[in-house]
Design a protein around this motif. Sequence first.
Motif, PDB file in Angstrom:
ATOM      1  N   GLY B  23      22.390  27.496  60.921  1.00 14.83           N
ATOM      2  CA  GLY B  23      21.823  28.821  60.685  1.00 14.83           C
ATOM      3  C   GLY B  23      21.366  29.567  61.907  1.00 14.83           C
ATOM      4  O   GLY B  23      20.695  30.591  61.785  1.00 14.83           O
ATOM      5  N   SER B  25      21.329  32.252  64.575  1.00 17.49           N
ATOM      6  CA  SER B  25      21.923  33.591  64.608  1.00 17.49           C
ATOM      7  C   SER B  25      22.298  33.959  66.033  1.00 17.49           C
ATOM      8  O   SER B  25      21.503  33.780  66.950  1.00 17.49           O
ATOM      9  CB  SER B  25      20.933  34.628  64.066  1.00 17.49           C
ATOM     10  OG  SER B  25      20.693  34.398  62.704  1.00 17.49           O
ATOM     11  N   THR B 134      27.201  33.172  63.128  1.00 15.62           N
ATOM     12  CA  THR B 134      26.548  31.863  63.025  1.00 15.62           C
ATOM     13  C   THR B 134      27.538  30.805  63.492  1.00 15.62           C
ATOM     14  O   THR B 134      28.674  30.778  63.010  1.00 15.62           O
ATOM     15  CB  THR B 134      26.146  31.578  61.568  1.00 15.62           C
ATOM     16  OG1 THR B 134      25.263  32.599  61.128  1.00 15.62           O
ATOM     17  CG2 THR B 134      25.447  30.224  61.457  1.00 15.62           C
TER      18      THR B 134
END
Lengths: 98, 148
Positions: B23, B25, B134
């Motif tokens: 996850g 970013s 991601t």
Amino acid sequence: MAKITVNPEYNLPLIAENAGQGDIEKRLYRDGQLHVEGVTQKALDDALAAYNHAQDAPQAEPSELETLKAALKAKGVLADADIVAAKTSLQAAKAVKA
Amino acid sequence: MSVPLISAAPKPFRGCLLKAANGTSVPSGTMTALNFTDEVYDTDSFHDTSTNNARITIPAGVKKVRLTGSASITSGQFLGFLKNGSLAWAYEGSTEINITNTSGEGTVSSHVLEVTEGDYFELGVSHSSGTTKTPNINKTYFSCEVVA
């Protein structure tokens, strides 16, 4: 060095530029924070406060395929009808495989 | 006269191999230090999975290392190393690469770098796709191998 906590979806290059730093090598996103060299903390805070995501959001670059199609259409090599025909042909081929 | 055969036992391997955090970013248009929350191995506490988990930190007694980073994020990404919190690529002994294949997969490695205790490195990535990406955690790793 100035830093702000900021949503990664925001247009970070624009925020940094509005704070007075346009050099990509003077900014870094780390652990949810944008770090910018060569600007004051106030300038960066002000740039974030003035940012309007609805109008300033980064624009997605078109895919290579979309770029190629646009170029071929611009040269008159490819028409919309060709693309529709190709899609129809592919869908028919998939239906046969299924 | 026979010559005595001297063979030194090989030194045990020292280094670490890290796997990217799920996850993370990576915003468009800004270099990002990737986070790593899993350790495949870490022989000498080069890495902490929770505090400053983007970093590989050089422990005492290490003088030379080689770094390798791989990532799968997006086509057109740049991948390279950052040293001691710098916002720019660590050009000393290594450089960034521009990954242009459509899957956005690539690997960058350094030459053998001279280091001192407390130096730290991060794996940086940048792209300009216009959307936040991601990393594929199964293809995004960061490692350090002690050479001396």
